[in-house]
Design a protein around this motif. Sequence first.
Motif, PDB file in Angstrom:
ATOM      1  N   ALA A  14       0.835  -1.201   0.000  1.00 23.79           N
ATOM      2  CA  ALA A  14       0.000   0.000   0.000  1.00 23.79           C
ATOM      3  C   ALA A  14       0.869   1.250   0.000  1.00 23.79           C
ATOM      4  O   ALA A  14       0.578   2.225  -0.707  1.00 23.79           O
ATOM      5  CB  ALA A  14      -0.941  -0.004   1.196  1.00 23.79           C
ATOM      6  N   ALA A  15       1.954   1.248   0.780  1.00 25.71           N
ATOM      7  CA  ALA A  15       2.860   2.400   0.819  1.00 25.71           C
ATOM      8  C   ALA A  15       3.550   2.598  -0.525  1.00 25.71           C
ATOM      9  O   ALA A  15       3.711   3.733  -0.997  1.00 25.71           O
ATOM     10  CB  ALA A  15       3.887   2.215   1.933  1.00 25.71           C
ATOM     11  N   ILE A  16       3.953   1.502  -1.156  1.00 27.17           N
ATOM     12  CA  ILE A  16       4.611   1.608  -2.464  1.00 27.17           C
ATOM     13  C   ILE A  16       3.650   2.167  -3.505  1.00 27.17           C
ATOM     14  O   ILE A  16       3.998   3.066  -4.272  1.00 27.17           O
ATOM     15  CB  ILE A  16       5.166   0.233  -2.891  1.00 27.17           C
ATOM     16  N   PHE A  17       2.426   1.648  -3.529  1.00 25.51           N
ATOM     17  CA  PHE A  17       1.437   2.157  -4.487  1.00 25.51           C
ATOM     18  C   PHE A  17       1.094   3.616  -4.206  1.00 25.51           C
ATOM     19  O   PHE A  17       0.955   4.423  -5.125  1.00 25.51           O
ATOM     20  CB  PHE A  17       0.164   1.306  -4.482  1.00 25.51           C
ATOM     21  N   ALA A  18       0.957   3.979  -2.934  1.00 28.12           N
ATOM     22  CA  ALA A  18       0.650   5.365  -2.579  1.00 28.12           C
ATOM     23  C   ALA A  18       1.776   6.290  -3.041  1.00 28.12           C
ATOM     24  O   ALA A  18       1.520   7.364  -3.598  1.00 28.12           O
ATOM     25  CB  ALA A  18       0.428   5.493  -1.082  1.00 28.12           C
ATOM     26  N   ALA A  19       3.019   5.881  -2.840  1.00 31.23           N
ATOM     27  CA  ALA A  19       4.152   6.698  -3.271  1.00 31.23           C
ATOM     28  C   ALA A  19       4.174   6.821  -4.793  1.00 31.23           C
ATOM     29  O   ALA A  19       4.441   7.898  -5.339  1.00 31.23           O
ATOM     30  CB  ALA A  19       5.459   6.094  -2.770  1.00 31.23           C
ATOM     31  N   PHE A  20       3.871   5.732  -5.494  1.00 31.27           N
ATOM     32  CA  PHE A  20       3.851   5.750  -6.950  1.00 31.27           C
ATOM     33  C   PHE A  20       2.774   6.713  -7.464  1.00 31.27           C
ATOM     34  O   PHE A  20       3.026   7.556  -8.328  1.00 31.27           O
ATOM     35  CB  PHE A  20       3.599   4.345  -7.492  1.00 31.27           C
ATOM     36  N   PHE A  21       1.558   6.602  -6.937  1.00 33.25           N
ATOM     37  CA  PHE A  21       0.472   7.456  -7.408  1.00 33.25           C
ATOM     38  C   PHE A  21       0.707   8.914  -7.034  1.00 33.25           C
ATOM     39  O   PHE A  21       0.384   9.828  -7.791  1.00 33.25           O
ATOM     40  CB  PHE A  21      -0.873   6.967  -6.896  1.00 33.25           C
ATOM     41  N   TRP A  22       1.293   9.175  -5.857  1.00 33.69           N
ATOM     42  CA  TRP A  22       1.606  10.543  -5.479  1.00 33.69           C
ATOM     43  C   TRP A  22       2.649  11.128  -6.434  1.00 33.69           C
ATOM     44  O   TRP A  22       2.531  12.282  -6.851  1.00 33.69           O
ATOM     45  CB  TRP A  22       2.117  10.604  -4.039  1.00 33.69           C
ATOM     46  N   ALA A  23       3.652  10.349  -6.790  1.00 40.03           N
ATOM     47  CA  ALA A  23       4.693  10.826  -7.701  1.00 40.03           C
ATOM     48  C   ALA A  23       4.093  11.141  -9.078  1.00 40.03           C
ATOM     49  O   ALA A  23       4.444  12.151  -9.703  1.00 40.03           O
ATOM     50  CB  ALA A  23       5.816   9.799  -7.826  1.00 40.03           C
ATOM     51  N   GLN A  24       3.171  10.300  -9.551  1.00 38.17           N
ATOM     52  CA  GLN A  24       2.524  10.553 -10.832  1.00 38.17           C
ATOM     53  C   GLN A  24       1.703  11.842 -10.786  1.00 38.17           C
ATOM     54  O   GLN A  24       1.740  12.658 -11.695  1.00 38.17           O
ATOM     55  CB  GLN A  24       1.628   9.375 -11.223  1.00 38.17           C
ATOM     56  N   TRP A  25       0.960  12.022  -9.712  1.00 39.89           N
ATOM     57  CA  TRP A  25       0.131  13.223  -9.558  1.00 39.89           C
ATOM     58  C   TRP A  25       1.012  14.455  -9.480  1.00 39.89           C
ATOM     59  O   TRP A  25       0.741  15.473 -10.107  1.00 39.89           O
ATOM     60  CB  TRP A  25      -0.731  13.090  -8.302  1.00 39.89           C
ATOM     61  N   ASP A  26       2.098  14.388  -8.685  1.00 38.68           N
ATOM     62  CA  ASP A  26       2.997  15.526  -8.524  1.00 38.68           C
ATOM     63  C   ASP A  26       3.678  15.871  -9.846  1.00 38.68           C
ATOM     64  O   ASP A  26       3.837  17.048 -10.180  1.00 38.68           O
ATOM     65  CB  ASP A  26       4.036  15.223  -7.444  1.00 38.68           C
ATOM     66  N   ASP A  27       4.055  14.871 -10.599  1.00 33.97           N
ATOM     67  CA  ASP A  27       4.683  15.092 -11.902  1.00 33.97           C
ATOM     68  C   ASP A  27       3.704  15.761 -12.861  1.00 33.97           C
ATOM     69  O   ASP A  27       4.061  16.675 -13.597  1.00 33.97           O
ATOM     70  CB  ASP A  27       5.182  13.769 -12.471  1.00 33.97           C
ATOM     71  N   ARG A  29       1.113  17.670 -12.049  1.00 31.81           N
ATOM     72  CA  ARG A  29       0.879  19.049 -11.618  1.00 31.81           C
ATOM     73  C   ARG A  29       2.072  19.940 -11.982  1.00 31.81           C
ATOM     74  O   ARG A  29       1.897  21.099 -12.310  1.00 31.81           O
ATOM     75  CB  ARG A  29       0.626  19.116 -10.110  1.00 31.81           C
ATOM     76  N   ALA A  30       3.285  19.410 -11.899  1.00 31.15           N
ATOM     77  CA  ALA A  30       4.466  20.203 -12.238  1.00 31.15           C
ATOM     78  C   ALA A  30       4.549  20.449 -13.740  1.00 31.15           C
ATOM     79  O   ALA A  30       4.999  21.506 -14.177  1.00 31.15           O
ATOM     80  CB  ALA A  30       5.723  19.490 -11.750  1.00 31.15           C
ATOM     81  N   GLU A  31       4.103  19.468 -14.519  1.00 36.60           N
ATOM     82  CA  GLU A  31       4.197  19.587 -15.969  1.00 36.60           C
ATOM     83  C   GLU A  31       3.094  20.458 -16.557  1.00 36.60           C
ATOM     84  O   GLU A  31       3.287  21.141 -17.551  1.00 36.60           O
ATOM     85  CB  GLU A  31       4.154  18.192 -16.601  1.00 36.60           C
ATOM     86  N   TRP A  32       1.916  20.421 -15.954  1.00 36.20           N
ATOM     87  CA  TRP A  32       0.762  21.144 -16.501  1.00 36.20           C
ATOM     88  C   TRP A  32       0.163  22.095 -15.468  1.00 36.20           C
ATOM     89  O   TRP A  32      -0.987  21.934 -15.068  1.00 36.20           O
ATOM     90  CB  TRP A  32      -0.313  20.161 -16.962  1.00 36.20           C
ATOM     91  N   PRO A  33       0.890  23.116 -15.013  1.00 44.05           N
ATOM     92  CA  PRO A  33       0.313  24.022 -14.004  1.00 44.05           C
ATOM     93  C   PRO A  33      -0.812  24.880 -14.557  1.00 44.05           C
ATOM     94  O   PRO A  33      -1.657  25.346 -13.816  1.00 44.05           O
ATOM     95  CB  PRO A  33       1.506  24.881 -13.576  1.00 44.05           C
ATOM     96  N   GLU A  34      -0.835  25.076 -15.866  1.00 45.22           N
ATOM     97  CA  GLU A  34      -1.861  25.931 -16.451  1.00 45.22           C
ATOM     98  C   GLU A  34      -3.145  25.179 -16.764  1.00 45.22           C
ATOM     99  O   GLU A  34      -4.071  25.752 -17.322  1.00 45.22           O
ATOM    100  CB  GLU A  34      -1.334  26.615 -17.712  1.00 45.22           C
ATOM    101  N   SER A  35      -3.249  23.912 -16.397  1.00 48.20           N
ATOM    102  CA  SER A  35      -4.453  23.152 -16.740  1.00 48.20           C
ATOM    103  C   SER A  35      -5.695  23.733 -16.070  1.00 48.20           C
ATOM    104  O   SER A  35      -6.774  23.716 -16.659  1.00 48.20           O
ATOM    105  CB  SER A  35      -4.284  21.677 -16.367  1.00 48.20           C
ATOM    106  N   ASP A  36      -5.564  24.279 -14.855  1.00 49.84           N
ATOM    107  CA  ASP A  36      -6.711  24.912 -14.211  1.00 49.84           C
ATOM    108  C   ASP A  36      -7.133  26.160 -14.984  1.00 49.84           C
ATOM    109  O   ASP A  36      -8.325  26.434 -15.125  1.00 49.84           O
ATOM    110  CB  ASP A  36      -6.378  25.277 -12.766  1.00 49.84           C
TER     111      ASP A  36
END
Length: 90
Positions: A14-27, A29-36
């Motif tokens: 669960a910790a590994i999957f949570a870290a993976f999904f958080w990293a994907q989400w953070d990436d 958000r960093a790549e597409w800050p203007e999406s909002d």
Amino acid sequence: MTHHPNWKTFLYLAAIFAAFFWAQWDDHRAEWPESDNLVAIQQEEAARASREFAGQEVCGPGALAQWVDDKTLTCTPRRGQTYTVAGGTK
């Protein structure tokens, strides 16, 4: 030997999957800050198109429809006097 639920393995996975999904989400958000901002622009364009369509339906074909505010529409036909259409209030 007794059988115990393998809770440690579950927590590790669960910790590994949570870290993976958080990293994907953070990436993302960093790549597409203007999406909002893009979503807000798309909503504004959709609202403008809807107002234009409603203005042409109310004023008739060939008439100039101008929105004064969200509920007041001014129609200028090709011939004749300019008139105002006001929306009702609840």
